[in-house]
Write a protein that holds these residues in place. Structure first.
Motif, short mmCIF file in Angstrom:
data_model
loop_
_atom_site.label_atom_id
_atom_site.label_comp_id
_atom_site.label_asym_id
_atom_site.label_seq_id
_atom_site.Cartn_x
_atom_site.Cartn_y
_atom_site.Cartn_z
N MET A 1 1.01 -1.11 -0.13
CA MET A 1 -0.06 0.09 0.01
C MET A 1 0.92 1.31 0.20
O MET A 1 1.92 1.32 0.78
N LYS A 4 -0.99 7.38 1.30
CA LYS A 4 -2.03 8.11 0.46
C LYS A 4 -2.28 9.56 1.38
O LYS A 4 -2.51 9.36 2.56
N ALA A 51 3.98 3.46 2.88
CA ALA A 51 2.67 3.47 3.55
C ALA A 51 2.88 4.47 4.78
O ALA A 51 1.74 4.68 5.58
N ALA A 104 -9.13 4.22 6.93
CA ALA A 104 -9.73 3.09 5.99
C ALA A 104 -8.49 2.37 5.59
O ALA A 104 -7.14 2.77 5.83
N ASP A 105 -8.62 1.20 5.04
CA ASP A 105 -7.44 0.43 4.43
C ASP A 105 -6.56 0.09 5.41
O ASP A 105 -5.22 0.10 5.21
N ASN A 106 -6.96 -0.34 6.80
CA ASN A 106 -6.11 -0.58 7.88
C ASN A 106 -4.90 0.53 8.10
O ASN A 106 -3.78 -0.05 8.37
N SER A 107 -5.31 1.66 7.91
CA SER A 107 -4.58 2.70 8.17
C SER A 107 -4.95 3.70 9.37
O SER A 107 -5.90 3.65 9.74
N PRO A 128 0.56 2.29 8.88
CA PRO A 128 -0.64 1.11 8.81
C PRO A 128 -0.92 0.85 10.49
O PRO A 128 -0.18 1.20 11.46
N SER A 209 -1.82 3.30 -7.25
CA SER A 209 -2.66 2.37 -6.61
C SER A 209 -4.14 2.80 -6.62
O SER A 209 -4.76 1.73 -6.35
N ILE A 210 -4.52 3.88 -6.56
CA ILE A 210 -5.84 4.53 -6.39
C ILE A 210 -5.83 5.21 -7.83
O ILE A 210 -5.24 5.73 -8.57
N LYS A 214 -11.24 7.97 -6.94
CA LYS A 214 -10.78 7.51 -5.68
C LYS A 214 -10.29 8.75 -4.74
O LYS A 214 -10.54 9.16 -3.55
N ASN A 218 -11.37 11.14 -1.74
CA ASN A 218 -10.44 11.39 -0.42
C ASN A 218 -10.65 12.88 -0.35
O ASN A 218 -10.52 13.35 0.87
#
Length: 301
Positions: A1, A4, A51, A104-107, A128, A209-210, A214, A218
Motif C-alpha cells: 500500500m 496516501k 505507507a 480506511a484500508d487498515n491505516s 498502517p 494504486s488508486i 478515489k 478522498n
C-alpha cells in the motif's frame, strides 16, 4: 500500500537541519524526525516508506480559533470517523488539538493542529494499523516537541509544481503558505476569506494504486473532516484540461449553517497531481465561470 495523502495540502521539498530539529522548507515549522523518517521528495514533510509519512503545512485563512471551530471529537464521530484519542494541549506555547483516528484500508492518522490569533499549522502522520504499537508513541512524542517560528522568512514558490499562464479570471495570486497557494478577487491579501470567494491550489504525489475518482473522494472526505456537510455533487467531468488526466466537479456543502460551493479540479501528469479548490458561499454560477478561467490556465512543471 502506498502512502496516501488525504487532505488538501502537500509539496516537493527537502529540509534543513538545526541540531536535532529540522526545518521543513516552505514552512515555519521545525521537527525532530522519528527514527527512520527522511525528507519527502514529493510532498511537504517526512517519509518512512510507501505507507508511512508525515505531511506538514501552514494553514492559510483565519487563525487557530476559526480553523478549529468545528475540529472536535463530536464532529468527527458524527461524520462516522473513529476517534482513538483526542485532547487539547499546548505545543511550543501555542494552543493545540491532538487527535488519533482510525482510517480506511487498515491505516491510521495522527494529527496536531496549533496556532494563535495570527496563524495555524497542521501536521498529519499516516501509518498502517499494524505499526501502531511501535510508531504511535514515537510520533506523538515528536508532535508534542514541534517548534514554530512566526518570523521565519520562507520562499513558497520554491517548491511549486505548477504555473499559471495568462490569467484573465478575477482571481489573482494573493499569498502562499507551505504548499497552498491562495488566489482571491483582485489578489487581495486578507487574514481570512470567510465571506469572499477564493481559490486554493496545491500539488501532491500521485498514488498509482488508486484511481483519480478515489482521489477525488478522498479530497471531499477531507472537507467533511473539516466540518463541511455534503449535500450534492453535480456536473462531474473527466474532460482533459491542457492534455492532463482530469476530473472536475461542483460539490455543494453546508458549512457553519450556510451553503458553500467547492469547485474541485484535479490535474494529473506522471507522478504529480495539482488540486484546485474554488470556494464560494454565493453567486455560485458566476464564480464557477471565473474558477474555470483560472483552472484552465494551469500547467504542471
Amino acid at each position: 500500500m502506498k502512502f496516501k495523502l488525504i487532505v488538501l495540502f502537500i509539496s516537493f521539498n527537502l529540509f534543513a537541519q538545526n541540531n536535532n530539529y529540522v526545518n521543513i522548507k516552505g514552512t515555519r515549522l521545525s521537527i525532530i524526525p522519528p527514527k527512520g523518517f527522511v525528507a519527502a521528495e514529493n510532498f511537504v514533510g517526512l517519509k518512512k516508506d510507501e505507507a508511512t509519512g508525515i505531511q506538514i503545512m501552514d494553514l492559510v485563512g483565519g487563525n487557530y480559533d476559526s480553523n478549529t471551530a468545528t475540529y472536535t471529537k463530536e464532529t468527527f464521530e458524527k461524520n462516522g470517523i473513529t476517534v482513538l484519542e483526542f485532547e487539547e494541549l499546548k505545543v511550543d506555547g501555542f494552543k493545540a488539538k491532538f487527535s488519533h483516528f482510525k482510517g480506511a484500508d487498515n491505516s491510521e492518522r495522527v494529527n496536531i493542529t496549533f496556532g494563535d490569533s495570527t496563524f495555524s499549522a497542521m501536521v498529519t502522520a499516516i501509518f498502517p494499523t499494524s505499526s501502531r504499537k511501535t510508531l504511535f508513541p514515537e510520533i506523538k512524542k515528536t508532535f508534542l516537541k514541534i517548534k514554530y517560528d512566526k518570523n521565519l522568512i520562507i520562499d513558497p514558490f520554491a517548491s511549486s509544481a505548477f504555473k499559471v499562464d495568462k490569467n484573465e479570471s478575477k482571481f489573482k495570486f494573493a499569498k502562499a503558505s507551505a504548499n497552498m497557494f491562495i488566489f482571491s478577487e483582485n489578489g487581495l491579501d486578507k487574514v481570512s476569506f470567510d465571506d469572499e470567494p477564493m481559490v486554493m491550489i496545491s500539488n501532491l504525489p500521485f498514488d498509482e494504486s488508486i484511481t483519480k475518482q478515489k482521489l477525488f473522494e478522498n479530497l471531499v472526505n477531507g472537507l467533511i473532516e473539516q466540518g463541511f456537510v455534503k449535500k450534492e455533487t453535480k456536473n462531474v467531468s473527466e474532460k482533459s484540461i491542457n492534455g492532463y488526466d482530469t476530473i472536475e466537479a461542483e460539490c455543494y456543502f453546508e458549512h457553519k449553517s450556510e451553503p458553500k460551493l467547492a469547485f474541485v479540479t484535479i490535474l494529473i501528469k506522471n507522478n504529480k497531481v495539482i488540486v484546485f479548490y474554488g470556494m464560494a458561499k454565493s453567486k455560485f454560477q458566476e464564480n464557477i465561470i471565473e474558477f474555470k478561467k483560472l483552472s484552465n490556465k494551469l500547467t504542471i512543471k
